[in-house]
Scaffold this motif. Structure first.
Motif, short mmCIF file in Angstrom:
data_model
loop_
_atom_site.label_atom_id
_atom_site.label_comp_id
_atom_site.label_asym_id
_atom_site.label_seq_id
_atom_site.Cartn_x
_atom_site.Cartn_y
_atom_site.Cartn_z
N GLY A 1 -58.01 -42.63 -1.74
CA GLY A 1 -56.67 -43.11 -2.11
C GLY A 1 -55.86 -43.58 -0.92
N ILE A 2 -56.27 -43.21 0.29
CA ILE A 2 -55.58 -43.70 1.50
C ILE A 2 -55.58 -45.22 1.54
N ALA A 3 -56.69 -45.80 1.06
CA ALA A 3 -56.83 -47.26 1.08
C ALA A 3 -55.81 -47.95 0.20
N LEU A 4 -55.29 -47.27 -0.83
CA LEU A 4 -54.33 -47.89 -1.76
C LEU A 4 -52.98 -48.17 -1.10
N TYR A 5 -52.72 -47.56 0.04
CA TYR A 5 -51.46 -47.79 0.75
C TYR A 5 -51.50 -49.11 1.53
N PHE A 6 -52.67 -49.76 1.57
CA PHE A 6 -52.83 -51.01 2.32
C PHE A 6 -53.10 -52.16 1.35
N SER A 7 -52.91 -53.39 1.81
CA SER A 7 -53.01 -54.56 0.95
C SER A 7 -54.24 -55.40 1.23
#
Length: 687
Positions: free
Chosen positions: A65-71
């Motif tokens: 889910g860390i990746a969801l903070y990036f675009s």
């Protein structure tokens, strides 16, 4: 209708959240497959099965889910990178577990430089092609993206939704821990077994808890104070065993040899393959009229394996639940070890090991323990043909070590650590003259061949001691440090034990290792008392006539009538003459019958468990807090590490000076002439 569903599913996968969910699902599936096929977690009952299936989900949501903070593309790249790192973690644990029946810890990773020598050869034996399945989902996902089966969603993902995923992961972790606690109370406070944590919570949660434990241990030392010793001393005052008058002082003034049989298990004693004894010389030694042989003696090691065995043998302190005490605390802690105790009673002390001095941090730890000399690989002539696996072949090692033994002023305390019978049990054809077993397990079958070679090397060394007169002036202590065949080889173990199948009781009993004490005039025989490596030091000291009622020792004299026969394993399980407990399973030790304890038995088991847990915890407190710095018993002087050097030239010069000061060595008594002409070996490399 079906076409509409496929269209909606395809559209979902082309969204950020859809791809994220696919990555999570595939990751959880492969983790669950790894749990079921690559580890032995002892899952029982519907609740445990459910928790095992769902425990990868919270950590997957959190980390991926860390990746969801990036675009944009970065978000997709991060998902792949995190998934790859997670997969490497699973893969590494699969390999480690296959050999050690445990999971990687921060202590093991930090100390990997001390144990990685020749690890490449071991990995070839450990690695299975099927292990690479943990990377299959990554290959599939990369292919789906590369061939545009799934398209990258460049639409910005709202941060509040990413935060929601993070919160959901924490809520699921809390719920999972709550369910786990109903099935296993005190999961993170009472258990010493990492299998439980992985089974209930997952590999990632285990890793996080292990890091927390490690940092907590580091903080313990800085907060420790002298009064912390009070509970230790109070406990030991009630648990010490008086010496047996029949044996007390029977070896007083004798030299002491500690012969460390690498990975050698008790079942090998009197064991035959194709009608031939695997270890005929050790068998004869075990049954000698002047040898006390213990047939219910257990190793008690954890991740530290050989280093744990040394810690218990020479300090009567348990190894740590994770990592190696010798690696982490060997240089910084204060000890009251056998070499220091005996050195202060006029003994010369020396350790012999045919590998690099840094292995298991020995070169640092041995100074803390008070060894006068440490003869490591730098003291021996080496050729490629002289070594196998983890160092010098045993026949060459014993012969070359004897060159220094003959120079030691007597009485001396000498520990010799063998190596050839070390996993993966490699031995060249010219040294192999014994048939392998035929279990079909490539790891297990050559085990008896290297054990047979060790037996031959042992016989050559014993003959040398006899020819030089050392045998009649010495007490010989022989022990196996830990298992050679891990519990992950159950089908092969069953064949070795001539059984159709084995259970946890069989595996617990399989942890027996040899322990033998030989001395001239000693009343020998097979002793059926239950004990373990923690009991060796007080036993040896009593035989040498040293009551030693003041140093900190958690074991008790095996020969004492007050000896405590409750054998604690590092994971909190135990064996006694009456009960064998493995996890939640309880067996009657004499028959192997599994029981459901009645009210009386429950009280007895609870009492034993309380003793085991208390003893392990108190020993850990001694090491973590370095509590022995606050306690110097009467008649003992703290070791000053600066008094010792193992640098080749200086150490040999010190040895020469010691011989001049005390001309009591075998060489000195032989008119300063070498006795190596009396050493006979058939090692083909030396011909």
């Amino acid at each position: 209708m079906l076409t509409d569903k496929k269209y909606r599913f395809s559209n979902l996968l082309n969204t950020r959240i859809g791809f994220f969910l696919l990555v999570v699902i595939l990751f959880c599936i492969k983790t669950y497959i790894a749990y079921q096929t690559k580890f032995t977690l002892g899952v029982k009952g519907g609740m445990q099965e459910f928790l095992l299936a769902v425990n990868p989900i919270p950590a997957a949501l959190l980390t991926l889910g860390i990746a969801l903070y990036f675009s944009g593309r970065l978000s997709y790249w991060l998902m792949m990178i995190i998934d790859t790192l997670e997969s490497v973690w699973i893969f590494a644990n699969i390999l480690y577990y296959r050999e050690f029946s445990d999971f990687l810890s921060l202590g093991v990773i930090k100390g990997s430089g001390n144990v990685q020598n020749n690890l490449g050869k071991s990995l070839v034996e450990i690695l299975h092609f099927s292990d690479f399945f943990v990377f299959l989902d990554i290959i599939i996902l990369v292919a789906l993206l590369a061939f545009h089966v799934i398209r990258i969603d460049a639409t910005p993902f709202k941060k509040r939704y990413a935060f929601l995923v993070t919160m959901v992961s924490f809520l699921l972790m809390g719920g999972e821990y709550g369910l786990a606690s109903t099935d296993r109370s005190g999961l993170l406070t009472r258990t010493f077994d990492n299998n439980y944590i992985v089974k209930y919570l997952g590999l990632n949660e285990y890793a996080a808890f292990n890091v927390y434990q490690t940092q907590k241990e580091s903080a313990t030392r800085s907060k420790a104070k002298a009064s912390d010793m009070d509970s230790i001393l109070k406990y030991l005052d009630h648990s010490r065993a008086k010496a047996n008058p029949t044996y007390f002082g029977k070896a007083k003034g004798k030299n002491v040899f500690i012969i460390h049989l690498e990975s050698f298990q008790q079942f090998l004693i009197d064991y035959k393959v194709d009608g031939r004894e695997v270890t005929p010389h050790l068998n004869a030694f075990f049954h000698n009229k002047n040898t006390i042989g213990f047939d219910n003696f257990f190793h008690q090691v954890a991740q530290g394996k050989t280093s744990d065995a040394e810690m218990m043998l020479e300090n009567s302190l348990y190894g740590l639940p994770q990592g190696s005490a010798m690696v982490t605390y060997g240089a910084q802690n204060t000890y009251q070890a056998a070499p220091a105790i005996l050195d202060q009673r006029g003994y010369t002390t020396a350790a012999f090991h045919g590998d690099v001095p840094s292995f298991w941090n020995r070169d640092s730890t041995y100074k803390s323990w008070g060894y006068d000399y440490f003869f490591s690989s730098q003291y021996y002539k080496t050729k490629p043909s002289y070594s196998v696996g983890y160092g010098l072949k045993d026949k060459i090692f014993f012969r070359d070590a004897s060159n220094y033994i003959q120079q030691l002023p007597q009485p001396f305390y000498a520990k010799l650590i063998t190596l050839t019978n070390h996993y993966p049990y490699l031995l060249d054809k010219q040294n192999t003259d014994f048939p392998a077993t035929k279990t079909g397990d490539k790891t297990v079958d050559p085990y008896v061949q290297t054990a047979h070679y060790l037996d031959q090397a042992f016989a050559e060394f014993m003959n040398y001691l006899k020819r030089t007169g050392l045998l009649k002036d010495s007490m010989i202590v022989v022990y196996g440090d830990h298992y050679g065949i891990s519990n992950n080889h159950r089908p092969a173990i069953a064949q070795l034990l001539h059984k159709k199948s084995i259970n946890n009781y069989d595996l617990a009993q399989f942890q027996k290792v040899p322990f033998m004490i030989h001395a001239p005039g000693l009343k020998g025989g097979v002793d059926h008392s239950y004990g373990g490596e923690i009991d060796v030091l007080p036993t040896i000291l009593h035989l040498l006539g040293d009551k030693n009622n003041n140093t900190i020792q958690f074991g008790t004299d095996l020969l004492s009538k007050q000896h405590d026969q409750r054998v604690a394993f590092r994971d909190g399980d135990f064996v006694t003459p009456k009960y064998t407990k493995v996890g939640s399973d309880v067996y009657l030790t004499k028959t192997g019958k599994q029981i459901t304890p009645n009210a009386v038995q429950k009280r007895q088991l609870a009492s034993i468990q309380n003793h085991v847990t208390t003893e392990l915890s108190l020993s850990d407190r001694v090491i973590w807090g370095d509590l022995l710095r606050f306690y110097t018993p009467k008649g003992f002087q703290k070791v000053n590490r600066k008094d010792f050097t193992y640098q080749y030239t200086k150490a040999l010069d010190n040895l020469k000076q010691a011989q001049k000061k005390e001309p009591t060595s075998i060489e000195a008594k032989n008119h300063s002439k070498s006795t190596m002409n009396l050493y006979k070996t058939d090692a083909p490399e030396l011909k």
